[in-house]
Write an enzyme that holds these catalytic residues in place. Structure first.
Site: not given
Ligand code: GAR
Length: 226
Positions: A12, A14, A89, A91-92, A108
């Protein structure tokens, strides 16, 4: 006031960067809920920030349809203007995407359309690419597709590993995603269904992103080659 929902699946970071931006910049925006589809460390972080959280565990449901139905009902109870996927993570389905058409945004970790899907950092290294980055885009029925809103690009260094790239890309994401949210809230950026329009360059880009080259045509593209 703009209402957003954030969907997560893990740490989490982001989500925290978005929540911090709302707070720090006093944005006219409310994080209405943070929802996870599996046990996620990020839920506790959201709680610490007094944000309503919900675990709608995909493993508790017989099938994807039932899980998404529970998710849709929870989201509808908050009536968000935007649904921000932040490391979500799963796919919707097209059913879900159509329900919230043009309202779902994803980040992404690659320069889309390159490296859709998983393990982007190892794949970019294997491919011998010179650059890598992260993309914020509108979610459509196609995986990691949909109109690009913004990208942030870094140069791959000779000694980069999967771990250093993950770290460096996350740093870019923590700058880029909040900027996109701020641009939406302040209406520099407009998204109508699958049409992305930058009305003008947000002035806060200058101060927020030092030493990067920015162009917003055809979409926001930030080069961080330092
Ligand atoms: C992030 O790097 C995001 O871009 C990626 O997962 C990570 C989540 O980190 N998302 C994907 O790969 C979606 N296809 P976080 O949980 O620390 O935000």
């Amino acid at each position: 006031m703009i209402k957003i929902a954030i969907l997560i699946s893990g740490r989490g970071s982001n989500m925290v960067s978005l929540v911090n931006a709302v707070e720090r910049k006093n944005l006219d925006c409310q994080v209405a809920c943070v929802i996870a589809n599996k046990k996620s460390a990020g839920l506790a972080l959201a709680k610490e920030n007094n944000i309503p959280t919900k675990l709608i565990n995909q493993f508790d449901y017989e099938n994807k349809f039932d899980h998404e139905l529970a998710l849709i009902l929870e989201l509808e109870s908050h009536n968000p203007d935007w649904i921000l996927l932040a490391g979500y993570m799963a796919i919707l389905s097209s059913n879900f995407v159509e329900k919230f058409a043009g309202k779902i945004i994803n980040i992404h970790p690659s320069l889309l359309p390159k490296f859709k899907g998983l393990n982007t950092h190892s794949r970019v290294l294997k491919a011998g690419n010179k650059t890598h980055g992260t993309t914020v885009h509108v979610v459509t029925n196609e995986l990691d597709d949909g109109p690009i809103i913004a990208q942030s690009e870094i140069r791959i260094l000779a000694n980069d590993t999967v771990e250093t790239l993950e770290y460096r890309i996350l740093q870019e994401e923590h700058i880029l995603y909040p900027l996109i949210l701020e641009s939406l809230v302040k209406e520099y950026l407009e998204i109508k269904l699958d049409k992305v329009t930058w009305h003008s360059v947000p002035p806060f880009l200058d101060s927020e992103i030092k030493n990067r080259n920015i162009s917003i045509k055809p979409y926001l593209f930030i080069k961080n080659h330092n």
